[in-house]
Design a protein around this motif. Structure first.
Motif, PDB file in Angstrom:
ATOM      1  N   VAL A  57       0.961  -1.288   0.122  1.00  0.00           N
ATOM      2  CA  VAL A  57      -0.059   0.172   0.088  1.00  0.00           C
ATOM      3  C   VAL A  57       0.938   1.412  -0.001  1.00  0.00           C
ATOM      4  CG1 VAL A  57      -1.864   1.485   1.354  1.00  0.00           C
ATOM      5  CG2 VAL A  57      -1.786  -1.177   1.401  1.00  0.00           C
ATOM      6  N   THR A  58       0.687   2.088  -1.110  1.00  0.00           N
ATOM      7  CA  THR A  58       1.180   3.304  -0.863  1.00  0.00           C
ATOM      8  C   THR A  58       0.430   4.561  -0.802  1.00  0.00           C
ATOM      9  OG1 THR A  58       2.931   2.310  -2.704  1.00  0.00           O
ATOM     10  CG2 THR A  58       2.705   4.904  -2.643  1.00  0.00           C
ATOM     11  N   ASN A  59       1.048   5.460   0.104  1.00  0.00           N
ATOM     12  CA  ASN A  59       0.290   6.711   0.516  1.00  0.00           C
ATOM     13  C   ASN A  59       0.621   7.738  -0.534  1.00  0.00           C
ATOM     14  OD1 ASN A  59      -1.017   9.046   1.557  1.00  0.00           O
ATOM     15  ND2 ASN A  59      -0.287   8.355   3.668  1.00  0.00           N
ATOM     16  N   LEU A  60      -0.498   8.135  -1.165  1.00  0.00           N
ATOM     17  CA  LEU A  60      -0.439   9.278  -2.374  1.00  0.00           C
ATOM     18  C   LEU A  60      -0.688  10.493  -1.968  1.00  0.00           C
ATOM     19  CD1 LEU A  60      -1.835   7.056  -5.375  1.00  0.00           C
ATOM     20  CD2 LEU A  60       0.590   7.152  -4.781  1.00  0.00           C
ATOM     21  N   THR A  61      -1.168  10.641  -0.832  1.00  0.00           N
ATOM     22  CA  THR A  61      -1.586  12.175  -0.310  1.00  0.00           C
ATOM     23  C   THR A  61      -0.379  12.895  -0.022  1.00  0.00           C
ATOM     24  OG1 THR A  61      -1.884  11.506   2.142  1.00  0.00           O
ATOM     25  CG2 THR A  61      -3.655  10.973   0.594  1.00  0.00           C
ATOM     26  N   ASN A  62      -0.607  14.276   0.585  1.00  0.00           N
ATOM     27  CA  ASN A  62       0.296  15.083   0.892  1.00  0.00           C
ATOM     28  C   ASN A  62       0.451  15.191   2.212  1.00  0.00           C
ATOM     29  OD1 ASN A  62       1.752  17.717   0.400  1.00  0.00           O
ATOM     30  ND2 ASN A  62       0.256  18.743   1.694  1.00  0.00           N
ATOM     31  N   ALA A  63      -0.857  15.201   2.942  1.00  0.00           N
ATOM     32  CA  ALA A  63      -0.589  15.234   4.442  1.00  0.00           C
ATOM     33  C   ALA A  63      -1.562  14.409   5.442  1.00  0.00           C
ATOM     34  CB  ALA A  63      -0.841  16.618   4.958  1.00  0.00           C
ATOM     35  N   GLN A  64      -1.787  13.126   4.747  1.00  0.00           N
ATOM     36  CA  GLN A  64      -2.859  12.388   5.356  1.00  0.00           C
ATOM     37  C   GLN A  64      -2.093  10.990   5.533  1.00  0.00           C
ATOM     38  OE1 GLN A  64      -5.904  12.704   6.462  1.00  0.00           O
ATOM     39  NE2 GLN A  64      -6.702  14.505   5.562  1.00  0.00           N
ATOM     40  N   PRO A  65      -1.573  10.921   6.920  1.00  0.00           N
ATOM     41  CA  PRO A  65      -0.970   9.443   7.253  1.00  0.00           C
ATOM     42  C   PRO A  65      -2.120   8.457   7.205  1.00  0.00           C
ATOM     43  CG  PRO A  65      -0.178  11.245   8.723  1.00  0.00           C
ATOM     44  CD  PRO A  65      -1.398  11.785   7.926  1.00  0.00           C
ATOM     45  N   GLY A 119       3.651   9.619   0.941  1.00  0.00           N
ATOM     46  CA  GLY A 119       4.853   9.126   0.285  1.00  0.00           C
ATOM     47  C   GLY A 119       5.368   7.658   0.342  1.00  0.00           C
ATOM     48  N   ASP A 120       4.726   7.279   1.429  1.00  0.00           N
ATOM     49  CA  ASP A 120       5.520   6.049   1.957  1.00  0.00           C
ATOM     50  C   ASP A 120       4.700   4.757   1.675  1.00  0.00           C
ATOM     51  OD1 ASP A 120       7.597   7.251   2.973  1.00  0.00           O
ATOM     52  OD2 ASP A 120       7.664   6.786   4.952  1.00  0.00           O
ATOM     53  N   SER A 121       5.349   3.715   1.739  1.00  0.00           N
ATOM     54  CA  SER A 121       4.605   2.192   1.310  1.00  0.00           C
ATOM     55  C   SER A 121       4.979   1.302   2.315  1.00  0.00           C
ATOM     56  CB  SER A 121       5.204   1.738  -0.046  1.00  0.00           C
ATOM     57  OG  SER A 121       5.088   2.610  -1.004  1.00  0.00           O
ATOM     58  N   GLN A 122       3.908   0.343   2.505  1.00  0.00           N
ATOM     59  CA  GLN A 122       4.341  -0.832   3.372  1.00  0.00           C
ATOM     60  C   GLN A 122       3.641  -2.029   2.767  1.00  0.00           C
ATOM     61  OE1 GLN A 122       2.019  -1.616   7.671  1.00  0.00           O
ATOM     62  NE2 GLN A 122       3.233   0.350   7.385  1.00  0.00           N
ATOM     63  N   THR A 123       4.387  -2.983   2.973  1.00  0.00           N
ATOM     64  CA  THR A 123       4.054  -4.538   2.415  1.00  0.00           C
ATOM     65  C   THR A 123       3.536  -5.323   3.423  1.00  0.00           C
ATOM     66  OG1 THR A 123       5.738  -4.129   0.392  1.00  0.00           O
ATOM     67  CG2 THR A 123       4.928  -6.250   0.896  1.00  0.00           C
ATOM     68  N   VAL A 235      -6.067   8.283  -3.509  1.00  0.00           N
ATOM     69  CA  VAL A 235      -5.288   8.682  -2.340  1.00  0.00           C
ATOM     70  C   VAL A 235      -4.231   7.282  -1.932  1.00  0.00           C
ATOM     71  CG1 VAL A 235      -6.887  10.063  -1.329  1.00  0.00           C
ATOM     72  CG2 VAL A 235      -7.247   7.462  -0.804  1.00  0.00           C
ATOM     73  N   ILE A 236      -4.365   6.261  -2.633  1.00  0.00           N
ATOM     74  CA  ILE A 236      -3.481   5.049  -2.495  1.00  0.00           C
ATOM     75  C   ILE A 236      -3.290   4.494  -3.708  1.00  0.00           C
ATOM     76  CG2 ILE A 236      -3.878   4.793   0.007  1.00  0.00           C
ATOM     77  CD1 ILE A 236      -5.478   2.255  -0.834  1.00  0.00           C
ATOM     78  N   ARG A 237      -2.236   3.606  -3.824  1.00  0.00           N
ATOM     79  CA  ARG A 237      -2.047   2.709  -4.763  1.00  0.00           C
ATOM     80  C   ARG A 237      -1.723   1.268  -4.195  1.00  0.00           C
ATOM     81  NH1 ARG A 237       1.781   5.247  -7.603  1.00  0.00           N
ATOM     82  NH2 ARG A 237       0.278   6.134  -9.078  1.00  0.00           N
ATOM     83  N   ILE A 238      -2.019   0.268  -4.753  1.00  0.00           N
ATOM     84  CA  ILE A 238      -2.084  -0.885  -4.380  1.00  0.00           C
ATOM     85  C   ILE A 238      -1.335  -1.925  -5.313  1.00  0.00           C
ATOM     86  CG2 ILE A 238      -3.153  -2.964  -3.057  1.00  0.00           C
ATOM     87  CD1 ILE A 238      -5.327  -1.226  -2.496  1.00  0.00           C
ATOM     88  N   HIS A 239      -0.252  -2.554  -4.851  1.00  0.00           N
ATOM     89  CA  HIS A 239       0.329  -3.611  -5.709  1.00  0.00           C
ATOM     90  C   HIS A 239       0.113  -4.863  -5.070  1.00  0.00           C
ATOM     91  CE1 HIS A 239       2.621  -0.382  -7.130  1.00  0.00           C
ATOM     92  NE2 HIS A 239       3.029  -0.955  -8.276  1.00  0.00           N
ATOM     93  N   ILE A 240      -0.629  -6.119  -5.681  1.00  0.00           N
ATOM     94  CA  ILE A 240      -0.935  -7.236  -5.074  1.00  0.00           C
ATOM     95  C   ILE A 240      -0.110  -8.077  -5.972  1.00  0.00           C
ATOM     96  CG2 ILE A 240      -2.543  -9.153  -4.499  1.00  0.00           C
ATOM     97  CD1 ILE A 240      -4.646  -6.544  -4.980  1.00  0.00           C
ATOM     98  N   THR A 241       0.937  -9.055  -5.199  1.00  0.00           N
ATOM     99  CA  THR A 241       1.914 -10.000  -5.851  1.00  0.00           C
ATOM    100  C   THR A 241       1.548 -11.435  -5.359  1.00  0.00           C
ATOM    101  OG1 THR A 241       3.429  -8.494  -6.677  1.00  0.00           O
ATOM    102  CG2 THR A 241       4.115 -10.766  -6.596  1.00  0.00           C
ATOM    103  N   ARG A 242       1.281 -12.183  -6.180  1.00  0.00           N
ATOM    104  CA  ARG A 242       1.132 -13.732  -5.823  1.00  0.00           C
ATOM    105  C   ARG A 242       2.703 -14.100  -5.439  1.00  0.00           C
ATOM    106  NH1 ARG A 242      -2.227 -19.079  -7.757  1.00  0.00           N
ATOM    107  NH2 ARG A 242      -1.259 -20.446  -6.484  1.00  0.00           N
ATOM    108  N   THR A 243       3.031 -14.705  -4.381  1.00  0.00           N
ATOM    109  CA  THR A 243       4.318 -15.217  -4.175  1.00  0.00           C
ATOM    110  C   THR A 243       4.755 -16.725  -3.989  1.00  0.00           C
ATOM    111  OG1 THR A 243       4.160 -14.786  -1.912  1.00  0.00           O
ATOM    112  CG2 THR A 243       5.048 -13.063  -3.178  1.00  0.00           C
TER     113      THR A 243
END
Length: 244
Positions: A57-65, A119-123, A235-243
């Protein structure tokens, strides 16, 4: 003098000889008769195979954690969708960023390790043992708001092959559980440090697209937010990868 006993014996011998072929035929029929019994053998059920996904999940906002995202894999049930009344579990995320109860739903779930700054991401990794249950739901709060959240609902991943990635961008939603007053007392984020979840509902009552932040800069006197806290969709971008 005729021997009656001898004559009778001859008759018995003749009778025995005449009956013998019939006895042989009868015995032969019994010996060659075949009985076919069909037995249905059930098909072997293969053991369940673990299926794993990495959800970024990647946060695309300017000031919204974003609050720690809740990632759930489930069956055909729907955990939230536009137009529905928000469950209490979703309300706790949308108003206070608490995903504890929301994560208790579904077949498998995993939560984020902490808030995601702009601006940050988390997996987040999640695993199930049956690909037929691979319907994905995500929810996370925009914490400088009353009840804004984002995510995705009931996305089927069963056709995703190992190594493949699905990418989507998602807008902000309003849970419809708390009025968008933007007052410091009603928002839990760092811009206000106010109240989070409140069981009392005083808004539309259904999930909808979020109308956006007004802010004190743009004419809402009681707002604790500035124009920096506004957001555009997505407001977010989501990458889903099957591992696995």
């Amino acid at each position: 003098m005729t021997n009656v006993f001898q004559d009778n014996t001859k008759h018995y011998k003749k009778a025995f000889v005449l009956l013998l072929p019939f006895l042989l035929v009868a015995c032969d029929d019994d010996d060659t008769r075949e009985v076919i019994v069909e037995v249905e053998v059930p098909a072997e059920i293969p053991p369940p195979v673990p299926v794993s996904y990495d959800v970024t999940v990647t946060n695309l906002t300017n000031a919204q954690p974003l609050s720690p995202p809740a990632v759930i894999l489930h069956g055909d049930d729907t955990l939230w969708q536009i137009g529905d009344v928000a469950s209490v579990e979703l309300e706790r995320i949308a108003e206070g960023g608490d995903a504890t109860d929301f994560l208790n739903q579904g077949v498998a779930s995993a939560g984020g390790t902490g808030p995601i700054p702009p601006g940050d991401s988390q997996t987040i990794s999640v695993t199930i043992n049956d690909v037929t249950d691979a319907n994905l739901t995500i929810a996370t709060m925009l914490v400088n708001s009353n009840d804004a959240f984002t995510g995705m609902s009931n996305w089927n991943l069963s056709s995703l092959e190992v190594g493949e990635t699905y990418i989507t961008s998602r807008p902000a939603y309003d849970s419809g559980t708390e009025s968008n007053s933007e007052s410091a007392a009603t928002m839990p984020g760092p811009a206000a440090n106010g109240e989070g979840f409140n069981a009392q509902r005083n808004d539309t009552g259904y999930i909808s697209m979020h109308p956006g932040i007004v802010s004190g800069d743009d004419g809402l006197p009681q707002s604790a937010l500035s124009s920096q806290h506004k957001f555009d969709n997505p407001v977010i971008r989501i990458h889903i990868t099957r591992t696995e």
